[in-house]
Enzyme design. Structure first.
Site, mmCIF file in Angstrom:
data_model
loop_
_atom_site.group_PDB
_atom_site.id
_atom_site.type_symbol
_atom_site.label_atom_id
_atom_site.label_comp_id
_atom_site.label_asym_id
_atom_site.label_seq_id
_atom_site.Cartn_x
_atom_site.Cartn_y
_atom_site.Cartn_z
ATOM 1 N N LYS A 1 0.999 -1.474 -0.083
ATOM 2 C CA LYS A 1 -0.017 -0.233 0.154
ATOM 3 C C LYS A 1 0.376 1.185 -0.038
ATOM 4 O O LYS A 1 0.300 2.572 -0.481
ATOM 5 C CB LYS A 1 -0.868 0.014 1.501
ATOM 6 C CG LYS A 1 -2.754 -0.877 1.164
ATOM 7 C CD LYS A 1 -3.411 -0.400 0.345
ATOM 8 C CE LYS A 1 -4.840 -1.253 0.632
ATOM 9 N NZ LYS A 1 -5.777 -0.649 -0.201
ATOM 10 N N SER B 1 0.816 -9.737 -1.392
ATOM 11 C CA SER B 1 0.225 -8.559 -1.487
ATOM 12 C C SER B 1 0.565 -7.736 0.241
ATOM 13 O O SER B 1 0.703 -6.830 0.166
ATOM 14 C CB SER B 1 -0.780 -8.243 -1.366
ATOM 15 O OG SER B 1 -2.012 -8.868 -0.561
#
Length: 328
Positions: free
Chosen positions: A57, A309
């Site tokens: 992120k 991720s």
């Protein structure tokens, strides 16, 4: 008569510009062989748990904040997040020396809340869905004059996340398949865009939890569909709707989407821990789970990359999920 304009697609130049902004700030995560986890074909993982903040992120959050002028940043930033975006925004805000408020679900894991607080963000809790968090975040923006940092539904966020795809093709020109998790869609949209613009013959497969099939429903309907509240292990992938901007990129660049059941996630997490020594949260392990479960076969004509991720999971949660899983 009202005309709905399609979101403009992010360009390769925009992704390269984001990479320049992130140079020296974000970690260029490596590609690691996953032969000990998926022996069929040539499979690699891109471990974004090694990214600052523990997940991909930061790529989007820092890129977005870099595009604000100093006066905007000085008003502070506000972010709705299930956890990883909150930590990325908190870190980016700390790097810029500005205040950050993050709105997280009442069900947020202790690790993700503690991470945001450790990085200096003020945490508010609001409901359990992306809608709940977005409403409260917008209220805070209206009250404070701060700037909302969207978690996925913005072209600058997509461009920032796309730097992971840029790195994949640059580091492994023989890549012929990329698997990427689907949450709100920022990472999958960015990675798919970069990969397809650099290597058009490479297949991009989106992987989403079966309890939250946002992209599958959207593709069937031809538009983003609100699927309602849901619960599952992959808390970072439980958005109630894929974003409009990401969906436009999905339609152009994502070849297929598959769904993975929750039961497969702890097995994948355990394999990654035992064999690659990588701590992966359920959302991050979903791509390897798709390969381990045979939902996707590795490319036969080149290399396959599974994007992991993130790895923001606390020790008690890791033990609870993996304690009864067979080891290597």
């Amino acid at each position: 008569m009202t005309t709905t304009l399609e979101p403009q697609l992010v360009s390769l130049d925009a992704i390269r510009a984001a990479a320049a902004v992130l140079d020296g700030v974000a970690v260029r995560t490596p590609l690691l062989s996953a032969a000990d986890v998926v022996p069929e074909g040539r499979v690699w993982v891109k471990p974004e748990m090694l990214q600052r903040g523990g997940a991909f992120k930061l790529r989007g959050a820092y890129t977005f904040m870099s595009a604000l002028d100093p006066a905007q940043r000085a008003r502070g930033v506000v972010a709705p997040s299930s956890g990883n975006h909150a930590q990325a925004v908190a870190l980016a805000a700390r790097l810029y020396g500005v205040p950050a408020t993050v709105v997280m679900p009442t069900t947020v894991s202790a690790a993700k809340r503690a991470g945001a607080e450790r990085l200096g963000a003020r945490v508010e809790l609001a409901g359990t869905t992306t809608d709940d968090r977005m409403r409260r975040a917008q209220e805070i923006v209206d009250e404070s004059g701060g700037v909302l940092v969207p978690p996925y539904d913005h072209p600058t966020i997509v461009a920032g996340q796309g730097t992971a795809g840029l790195e994949i093709v640059d580091d492994l020109p023989t890549v012929r398949m990329v698997l990427v998790p689907i949450g709100g869609g920022g990472l999958s949209a960015g990675v798919a865009t970069a990969v397809k613009l650099l290597s058009p013959d490479t297949r991009v497969i989106g992987v989403e939890p079966s309890v939250a099939p946002k992209l599958s429903r959207a593709r069937a309907a031809g538009r983003p569909v609100h699927i309602g509240a849901n619960r599952g292990l992959a808390d970072g992938l439980l958005a109630v709707q894929v974003g409009d901007v990401p969906f436009a990129h999905h339609q152009r660049y994502v070849d297929d989407v598959v769904q993975v059941d929750d039961a497969a996630l702890p097995r994948a997490m355990r394999a990654l821990l035992d064999r690659l020594k990588l701590v992966c949260e359920p959302s991050g392990a979903i791509t390897i789970a798709a390969l381990m479960e045979g939902l996707v076969r590795p490319a036969s004509d080149g290399d396959t990359v599974a994007v992991l991720s993130g790895g923001n999971i606390e020790w008690p949660g890791l033990v609870a999920l993996l304690g009864d899983q067979p080891g290597a």
